[in-house]
Design an enzyme around this catalytic site. Structure first.
Site, mmCIF file in Angstrom:
data_model
loop_
_atom_site.group_PDB
_atom_site.id
_atom_site.type_symbol
_atom_site.label_atom_id
_atom_site.label_comp_id
_atom_site.label_asym_id
_atom_site.label_seq_id
_atom_site.Cartn_x
_atom_site.Cartn_y
_atom_site.Cartn_z
ATOM 1 N N HIS A 66 38.113 43.723 37.411
ATOM 2 C CA HIS A 66 39.398 43.751 36.715
ATOM 3 C C HIS A 66 39.277 44.345 35.315
ATOM 4 C CE1 HIS A 66 42.220 41.344 39.331
ATOM 5 N NE2 HIS A 66 41.072 41.270 39.987
ATOM 6 N N ASP A 67 38.098 44.284 34.731
ATOM 7 C CA ASP A 67 37.904 44.902 33.427
ATOM 8 C C ASP A 67 37.633 46.402 33.566
ATOM 9 O OD1 ASP A 67 37.547 44.782 30.523
ATOM 10 O OD2 ASP A 67 35.440 45.194 30.937
ATOM 11 N N SER A 76 38.023 44.486 27.441
ATOM 12 C CA SER A 76 39.403 44.330 26.966
ATOM 13 C C SER A 76 40.090 43.164 27.668
ATOM 14 C CB SER A 76 40.189 45.625 27.191
ATOM 15 O OG SER A 76 40.253 45.954 28.569
ATOM 16 N N HIS A 192 35.153 40.516 48.758
ATOM 17 C CA HIS A 192 36.089 39.542 49.317
ATOM 18 C C HIS A 192 35.395 38.598 50.289
ATOM 19 C CE1 HIS A 192 39.886 42.219 48.499
ATOM 20 N NE2 HIS A 192 39.268 41.824 47.398
ATOM 21 N N ASP A 242 36.251 33.821 53.459
ATOM 22 C CA ASP A 242 35.331 33.757 54.598
ATOM 23 C C ASP A 242 35.031 32.286 54.869
ATOM 24 O OD1 ASP A 242 33.251 33.824 56.386
ATOM 25 O OD2 ASP A 242 31.932 35.082 55.173
#
Length: 324
Positions: A66-67, A76, A192, A242
């Site tokens: 995500h960064d 940030s 994931h 999972d």
């Protein structure tokens, strides 16, 4: 003669420029002289936190994604809303992100040994690297020397971060924009394999009718976890990515996809899209191959557009830009 002298002077200038300004470029063992134990301190903290709060290892991988997908690997994402800065944490794309406070725990340990030396961006990257190891993934050598952003990139998140219900072609294009190919994209989505997903991101596949690509028994499990079509985003309503190995970074994720047990729309599209499905099949059949490709893609992600010395800084507190 004058031309030769000019060329010599130019060569010296270029050599000086490369040496002087190239110091801000990321490289292996960046802290070998300024903070030789930096990576070991970070690893010790990651292990300690994992033993107390196992989900932190998952958080570190997600935090890196995500960064780094939003403009630069520059921490940030960690900035709080203050003094005109609007935190990226308020974006709906970052819903469910957690354990930021433990980034500060790691930072405090590093600051105690080497004040004003190791960036928060490097802590994010190295924590993800070491967190993956705690989850059963391979250890990889990672470059350091990133600098921390002095601003938030909140306005750029929606255009930068792929969403769970985006088309596969859009997801591939976003990853390609930072240098990650189809094979690497399929491997990175293998993250994931660990952690959990909030029901807000799942219910579109369950209500008002069940997505026909879902295995019926798996759909019933998901309905048990997410019994309402309008879940409360602030409630603890989640389903595991999972169910068999929820805290192991392995190729069970791809095996589940082939059995129509993908949790998110983007997961199931991996196996239905003819461009990505061959890699899903290959990773489902070979865990070592998955780990190899995951490591390669994670490195590319972690090196996205690092800031220079002039553009960034080394924050004293990962939550706030340094005071002038």
């Amino acid at each position: 003669m004058a031309t030769h002298k000019l060329l010599c002077n130019l060569s010296f200038f270029l050599l000086f420029f490369h040496f002087h300004f190239g110091m801000s470029e990321i490289r292996l063992n960046y802290y070998s002289e300024t903070c030789p134990n930096a990576e070991e301190i970070i690893k010790e903290q990651v292990i300690s936190l994992y033993n107390k709060h196992g989900n932190t290892a998952v958080s570190w991988i997600r935090t890196l994604f995500h960064d780094c997908m939003v403009k630069s690997c520059d921490a940030s994402l960690l900035l709080e809303s203050i003094n005109g800065i609007q935190s990226e944490k308020v974006s709906s794309r970052n819903m469910g992100m957690r354990n930021f406070k433990y980034i500060n725990t790691i930072k405090d340990a590093v600051e105690s040994a080497c004040p004003l030396t190791v960036s928060c961006a490097d802590i994010v990257a190295l924590s993800a690297r070491d967190g993956a190891v705690m989850l059963g993934g391979p250890r990889i050598e990672m470059k350091t020397g990133r600098k921390d952003s002095k601003e938030s990139h909140l306005a750029e998140i929606d255009a930068s971060l792929p969403n769970h219900n985006d088309s596969m072609m859009y997801v591939l294009a976003r990853f390609q924009s930072i240098g990650i190919d189809v094979e690497g994209t399929v491997a990175l989505l293998g993250a994931h394999s660990v952690g959990r997903v909030h029901c807000v991101n799942i219910v579109d596949r369950l209500y008002p009718t069940v997505d026909p690509t879902l295995d019926p028994n798996y759909a019933e499990y998901l309905k048990g976890r997410c019994p309402h079509p309008d879940p409360d985003p602030t409630a603890v309503e989640y389903a595991r990515n999972d169910r068999d190995t929820p805290m192991i970074l392995d190729n069970s994720y791809y095996k589940n996809l082939m059995n129509h047990k993908g949790l998110l729309t983007v997961d199931q599209e991996l196996v239905s899209n003819p461009i990505t499905s061959p890699f899903v099949e290959k990773m489902a059949a070979d865990n070592d191959y998955f780990h190899e490709q995951f490591s390669k893609a994670l490195l590319v992600l972690s090196e996205n557009n690092p800031l220079s010395e002039e553009e960034g800084e080394v924050r004293t507190d990962c939550r706030f830009v340094n005071k002038d």
